[in-house]
Design an enzyme around this catalytic site. Structure first.
Site, short mmCIF file in Angstrom:
data_model
loop_
_atom_site.label_atom_id
_atom_site.label_comp_id
_atom_site.label_asym_id
_atom_site.label_seq_id
_atom_site.Cartn_x
_atom_site.Cartn_y
_atom_site.Cartn_z
N ASP A 106 21.96 -40.47 8.92
CA ASP A 106 23.39 -40.40 9.31
C ASP A 106 23.56 -40.53 10.83
O ASP A 106 24.69 -40.50 11.33
CB ASP A 106 24.05 -39.12 8.78
CG ASP A 106 23.43 -37.84 9.32
OD1 ASP A 106 22.19 -37.73 9.33
OD2 ASP A 106 24.19 -36.93 9.75
N HIS A 107 22.44 -40.70 11.55
CA HIS A 107 22.51 -40.89 13.01
C HIS A 107 22.00 -42.27 13.46
O HIS A 107 22.29 -42.71 14.55
CB HIS A 107 21.72 -39.79 13.73
CG HIS A 107 22.29 -38.43 13.46
ND1 HIS A 107 22.99 -37.72 14.39
CD2 HIS A 107 22.30 -37.68 12.33
CE1 HIS A 107 23.41 -36.57 13.85
NE2 HIS A 107 22.99 -36.53 12.60
N ASP A 136 22.24 -32.94 16.20
CA ASP A 136 22.32 -31.83 15.23
C ASP A 136 21.58 -30.59 15.74
O ASP A 136 20.96 -29.87 14.95
CB ASP A 136 21.73 -32.26 13.88
CG ASP A 136 22.59 -33.28 13.16
OD1 ASP A 136 23.72 -33.56 13.64
OD2 ASP A 136 22.15 -33.80 12.12
N HIS A 177 15.59 -29.02 14.72
CA HIS A 177 16.17 -29.73 13.58
C HIS A 177 15.20 -30.82 13.13
O HIS A 177 14.87 -30.94 11.94
CB HIS A 177 17.51 -30.31 14.01
CG HIS A 177 18.24 -31.08 12.97
ND1 HIS A 177 18.79 -30.50 11.85
CD2 HIS A 177 18.52 -32.41 12.86
CE1 HIS A 177 19.38 -31.44 11.11
NE2 HIS A 177 19.22 -32.61 11.71
N HIS A 204 28.59 -33.27 14.04
CA HIS A 204 29.25 -32.95 12.76
C HIS A 204 30.43 -32.01 12.95
O HIS A 204 30.42 -31.17 13.85
CB HIS A 204 28.26 -32.28 11.79
CG HIS A 204 27.21 -33.19 11.25
ND1 HIS A 204 27.38 -33.94 10.11
CD2 HIS A 204 25.96 -33.47 11.71
CE1 HIS A 204 26.27 -34.65 9.88
NE2 HIS A 204 25.40 -34.38 10.84
N HIS A 216 18.04 -38.36 17.08
CA HIS A 216 16.96 -38.05 16.13
C HIS A 216 17.01 -39.00 14.95
O HIS A 216 17.93 -39.80 14.82
CB HIS A 216 16.99 -36.58 15.70
CG HIS A 216 18.17 -36.21 14.84
ND1 HIS A 216 19.46 -36.15 15.31
CD2 HIS A 216 18.25 -35.86 13.52
CE1 HIS A 216 20.27 -35.79 14.34
NE2 HIS A 216 19.58 -35.61 13.24
N HIS A 246 17.39 -38.98 11.61
CA HIS A 246 18.09 -38.90 10.32
C HIS A 246 19.05 -40.07 10.13
O HIS A 246 19.67 -40.57 11.08
CB HIS A 246 18.85 -37.57 10.20
CG HIS A 246 17.91 -36.41 10.00
ND1 HIS A 246 18.24 -35.12 10.32
CD2 HIS A 246 16.65 -36.36 9.51
CE1 HIS A 246 17.22 -34.32 10.05
NE2 HIS A 246 16.24 -35.05 9.55
FE FE Z 1 23.33 -35.18 10.99
ZN ZN Z 2 20.18 -34.52 11.39
#
Ligand code: FE
Ligand code: ZN
Length: 274
Positions: A72-73, A147, A126, A185, A68, A70
């Site tokens: 942090d990915h 996530d 998410h 995570h 996805h 985001h």
């Molecule tokens: Fe994340």
């Molecule tokens: Zn995420």
């Protein structure tokens, strides 16, 4: 031992792939699927720890897989592409510019250098375009779910509805019990504190809290988890359980006689403020 001609050996499925855990940021896990020579990275939020792991283990990057949009990915994707022009697999509908191979449910990913085959599942909630990757091999299944499903919990509903997330989690929970779950995570202990608050009588959960706390005390990841363990202990897969519904009602989070989906929504909202 007698000699057996090579051509009479049963052809074994290729099970010589491993998954390397690469911690990043405060609590992210990035994953490297590799065979000792080549590697595919899942959700590289940061390039530096991936480049370091590739160098340390003598691996050549051959594919990038994204769940996805985001940061942090996907944050490490541009720097990884500067190092190696590799295909970028990712969701068709999640607005990621770097994706070269857009995917949706029913698609398959093949990484020939690794002999790796993955199935794609749509798991909105998410984010709206969130996908997950499943590898099925005899006796060994892997799920990379970003996530969506977490150890003991699930992702926040940033874009989707409770109905979408509940259906996505249901889809993942239907995978074989022994499927290894690689989520993105390390939220497990905080998730399990909430799980115990809503299902205090669950003995499997109490045991799990002991196990996972011991791991964290030694700084050992609690991920991967398994679909079976999640079914037994994750409240977001267990929202139909009478004890959970009872605790929601008792806490004033849910009306008596509410539907299972209302219970799921109430659970997710409560966790947001827990
Ligand atoms: Fe994340
Ligand atoms: Zn995420």
């Amino acid at each position: 031992m007698t000699d057996t001609p090579a051509n009479t050996q049963p052809s074994a499925p290729r099970n010589d792939l491993s998954v390397l855990t690469v911690p990043a940021f405060k609590d992210n896990y990035l994953w490297l699927i590799h065979d000792g020579r080549h590697a595919a990275v899942v959700d590289p939020g940061d390039a530096a720890p991936i480049l370091a792991a590739l160098a340390e283990h003598g691996l050549t990057l051959t594919a990038i897989l994204l769940t996805h949009h985001h940061a942090d990915h996907i944050g490490g994707v541009p720097a990884l592409l500067e190092n190696a022009r590799v295909p970028v697999y990712g969701p068709r509908d999640d607005g990621i510019a770097d994706v070269t191979h857009p995917l949706a449910e029913g698609d398959r990913v093949t990484v020939p250098e690794l002999g790796l085959e993955l199935e794609v599942l749509d798991v909105p909630g998410h984010t709206l375009g969130h996908i997950a990757y499943v590898r099925r091999t005899p006796g060994l299944h892997w799920l990379f779910c970003g996530d969506t499903l977490f150890a003991g919990g699930c992702g926040r509903l940033f874009e989707g509805t409770p109905v979408q997330m509940a259906a996505s989690l249901e889809k993942l929970a239907a995978l074989p019990e022994d499927t290894e779950v690689y989520c993105a995570h390390e939220y497990t202990l905080s998730n399990l504190r909430f799980a115990q608050a809503v299902e205090p009588g669950n003995e499997a959960l109490a045991l799990r809290v002991k196990d996972e706390s011991a791991k964290r005390a030694l700084d050992v990841p609690t991920v991967p988890t398994s679909i079976g363990l999640e079914r037994r202990t994750n409240p977001f897969l267990r929202y139909r359980e009478a004890e959970i519904v009872g605790e929601l009602v008792k806490a004033g989070k849910l009306a008596e006689g509410a539907t299972p989906l209302q219970a799921f929504a109430a659970l997710r909202e409560w966790k947001n403020v827990f």
